[in-house]
Design a protein around this motif. Structure first.
Motif, PDB file in Angstrom:
ATOM      1  N   LYS A  51       9.950   9.613   9.821  1.00  0.00           N
ATOM      2  CA  LYS A  51      10.088  10.561  10.936  1.00  0.00           C
ATOM      3  C   LYS A  51       9.588  11.952  10.563  1.00  0.00           C
ATOM      4  O   LYS A  51      10.208  12.969  10.893  1.00  0.00           O
ATOM      5  N   GLY A  52       8.480  12.015   9.833  1.00  0.00           N
ATOM      6  CA  GLY A  52       7.842  13.284   9.537  1.00  0.00           C
ATOM      7  C   GLY A  52       8.362  14.039   8.335  1.00  0.00           C
ATOM      8  O   GLY A  52       7.901  15.154   8.062  1.00  0.00           O
ATOM      9  N   SER A  53       9.300  13.462   7.581  1.00  0.00           N
ATOM     10  CA  SER A  53       9.854  14.148   6.411  1.00  0.00           C
ATOM     11  C   SER A  53       9.928  13.191   5.223  1.00  0.00           C
ATOM     12  O   SER A  53       9.961  11.973   5.394  1.00  0.00           O
ATOM     13  N   HIS A  84       7.488   3.805   7.760  1.00  0.00           N
ATOM     14  CA  HIS A  84       8.030   4.336   6.507  1.00  0.00           C
ATOM     15  C   HIS A  84       7.212   3.766   5.350  1.00  0.00           C
ATOM     16  O   HIS A  84       6.480   2.794   5.505  1.00  0.00           O
ATOM     17  N   ASP A  85       7.341   4.378   4.192  1.00  0.00           N
ATOM     18  CA  ASP A  85       6.719   3.859   2.981  1.00  0.00           C
ATOM     19  C   ASP A  85       7.787   3.785   1.899  1.00  0.00           C
ATOM     20  O   ASP A  85       8.981   3.821   2.202  1.00  0.00           O
ATOM     21  N   GLY A  86       7.396   3.705   0.638  1.00  0.00           N
ATOM     22  CA  GLY A  86       8.383   3.648  -0.430  1.00  0.00           C
ATOM     23  C   GLY A  86       7.760   3.949  -1.771  1.00  0.00           C
ATOM     24  O   GLY A  86       6.665   3.458  -2.074  1.00  0.00           O
ATOM     25  N   MET A  87       8.460   4.781  -2.579  1.00  0.00           N
ATOM     26  CA  MET A  87       7.926   5.163  -3.893  1.00  0.00           C
ATOM     27  C   MET A  87       9.061   5.685  -4.758  1.00  0.00           C
ATOM     28  O   MET A  87      10.141   6.040  -4.255  1.00  0.00           O
ATOM     29  N   TYR A 123       5.371   0.776  -1.520  1.00  0.00           N
ATOM     30  CA  TYR A 123       4.768   0.271  -0.296  1.00  0.00           C
ATOM     31  C   TYR A 123       3.989   1.363   0.419  1.00  0.00           C
ATOM     32  O   TYR A 123       4.406   2.524   0.462  1.00  0.00           O
ATOM     33  N   ASP A 124       2.871   0.990   1.013  1.00  0.00           N
ATOM     34  CA  ASP A 124       2.143   1.876   1.912  1.00  0.00           C
ATOM     35  C   ASP A 124       2.915   1.991   3.230  1.00  0.00           C
ATOM     36  O   ASP A 124       3.829   1.193   3.496  1.00  0.00           O
ATOM     37  N   PRO A 125       2.549   2.959   4.090  1.00  0.00           N
ATOM     38  CA  PRO A 125       3.230   3.075   5.388  1.00  0.00           C
ATOM     39  C   PRO A 125       3.151   1.763   6.172  1.00  0.00           C
ATOM     40  O   PRO A 125       2.089   1.147   6.276  1.00  0.00           O
ATOM     41  N   HIS A 126       4.287   1.354   6.702  1.00  0.00           N
ATOM     42  CA  HIS A 126       4.366   0.101   7.442  1.00  0.00           C
ATOM     43  C   HIS A 126       5.581   0.147   8.361  1.00  0.00           C
ATOM     44  O   HIS A 126       6.395   1.068   8.283  1.00  0.00           O
ATOM     45  N   ARG A 127       5.728  -0.852   9.196  1.00  0.00           N
ATOM     46  CA  ARG A 127       6.892  -0.929  10.075  1.00  0.00           C
ATOM     47  C   ARG A 127       7.176  -2.383  10.422  1.00  0.00           C
ATOM     48  O   ARG A 127       6.260  -3.190  10.553  1.00  0.00           O
ATOM     49  N   GLY A 172      17.305   8.378   8.531  1.00  0.00           N
ATOM     50  CA  GLY A 172      17.189   7.157   7.749  1.00  0.00           C
ATOM     51  C   GLY A 172      18.136   7.044   6.572  1.00  0.00           C
ATOM     52  O   GLY A 172      18.103   6.071   5.829  1.00  0.00           O
ATOM     53  N   LEU A 173      19.002   8.046   6.369  1.00  0.00           N
ATOM     54  CA  LEU A 173      19.987   8.037   5.286  1.00  0.00           C
ATOM     55  C   LEU A 173      21.329   8.484   5.832  1.00  0.00           C
ATOM     56  O   LEU A 173      21.397   9.324   6.730  1.00  0.00           O
TER      57      LEU A 173
END
Length: 274
Positions: free
Chosen positions: A58-60, A78-81, A35-39, A115-116
């Motif tokens: 959050k920048g990391s 956030h995104d996802g890969m 996913y591309d950056p989204h919210r 986020g984790l």
């Protein structure tokens, strides 16, 4: 729900729970970019089943692996890969903040840094919500799991400091009005009239209690309506107009910002999983 175990290793897929309920649940596999950056305005509570699930938050750059719990806060980008060439598989439950507020009763939404989490309280509390999507959640089981999750989120996040008193009842009246009148051109003036609360104080409390602004909340509920309509066979144009958007381009812009992919790509991934 039947899974096609013969998929090629290069074919990304997403399975949504077919159960009609208050919680959206998915299981997915991605070989590379997801996913591309989204919210979106829900908590994203997840479990990596295999591989490394990487995402910017959050920048990391974060890396989810089997054994920890993903807890993405509402309206955080956030995104996802895939973190390795092996791809990754995961499950996610999207929790409406109002369901958490049913337990917390007007406290600020708990925030899990990074986020984790490796905290066993969150892992066990989220277990029922991220089980296989073809396992239906009984209503009582879902309610029990939501209570456990809200309590675990509060315990792990810790109590926020320096917050002014929140007017939960006014914010909830505003939320209920929006849900009942999505067909209207809702404004802050309307919400001020309905709740009796000064509009800017109401907007501030709404963000703290439900994780997003009143305007974003309206837009995302219309996106929910749009998704239901295209899954039921409406064209993108007809569904966009029926859901309250000005047209397909207006809809696509908002959809991509919320879900990280355009609507046709989102629909294609679901179709591959059937």
């Amino acid at each position: 729900m039947v899974r096609n175990t013969g998929r090629s290793a290069t074919s990304d897929w997403v399975i949504r729970s077919a159960q009609a309920g208050s919680i959206e649940r998915i299981e997915a596999w991605f070989g590379n970019h997801g996913y591309d950056p989204h919210r979106h305005d829900t908590y994203s509570i997840g479990r990596t089943l295999a591989g490394v699930q990487s995402f910017h938050y959050k920048g990391s750059l974060r890396h989810g692996v089997p054994g920890n719990t993903l807890v993405l806060h509402p309206d955080e980008v956030h995104d996802g890969m895939a973190g390795t060439e092996a791809g990754f598989r995961y499950r996610m439950a999207y929790i409406d903040p109002s369901l958490i507020q049913n337990v917390l009763g007007g406290e600020p939404l708990p925030f899990i840094a990074g986020g984790l989490s490796n905290d066993p309280r969150l892992y066990h509390a989220s277990e029922a919500l991220v089980q296989a999507v073809d396992h239906p959640l009984e209503a009582f089981e879902e309610q029990d799991a939501l209570y456990d999750l809200a309590v675990a989120l509060r315990a792990v996040a810790g109590k926020p400091s320096g917050r002014k008193r929140l007017d939960y009842q006014s914010a909830e009246r505003a939320r209920a009005f929006i849900m009942e009148h999505l067909h209207l051109g809702i404004t802050l003036e309307m919400l001020e009239h309905v709740t009796g609360r000064e509009r800017w104080s109401l907007s501030r409390d709404f963000r703290t209690l439900y994780g997003t602004s009143p305007y974003r909340f309206v837009t995302l509920r219309r996106l929910d309506c749009f998704r239901r309509l295209i899954l039921n066979g409406l064209t993108l144009v007809d569904a966009a107009l029926a859901a309250g958007f000005h047209g397909q381009s207006h809809l696509t812009r908002h959809f991509t910002r919320c879900f990280g992919v355009p609507p046709l790509r989102w629909l294609e991934r679901l179709r591959r999983a059937r």
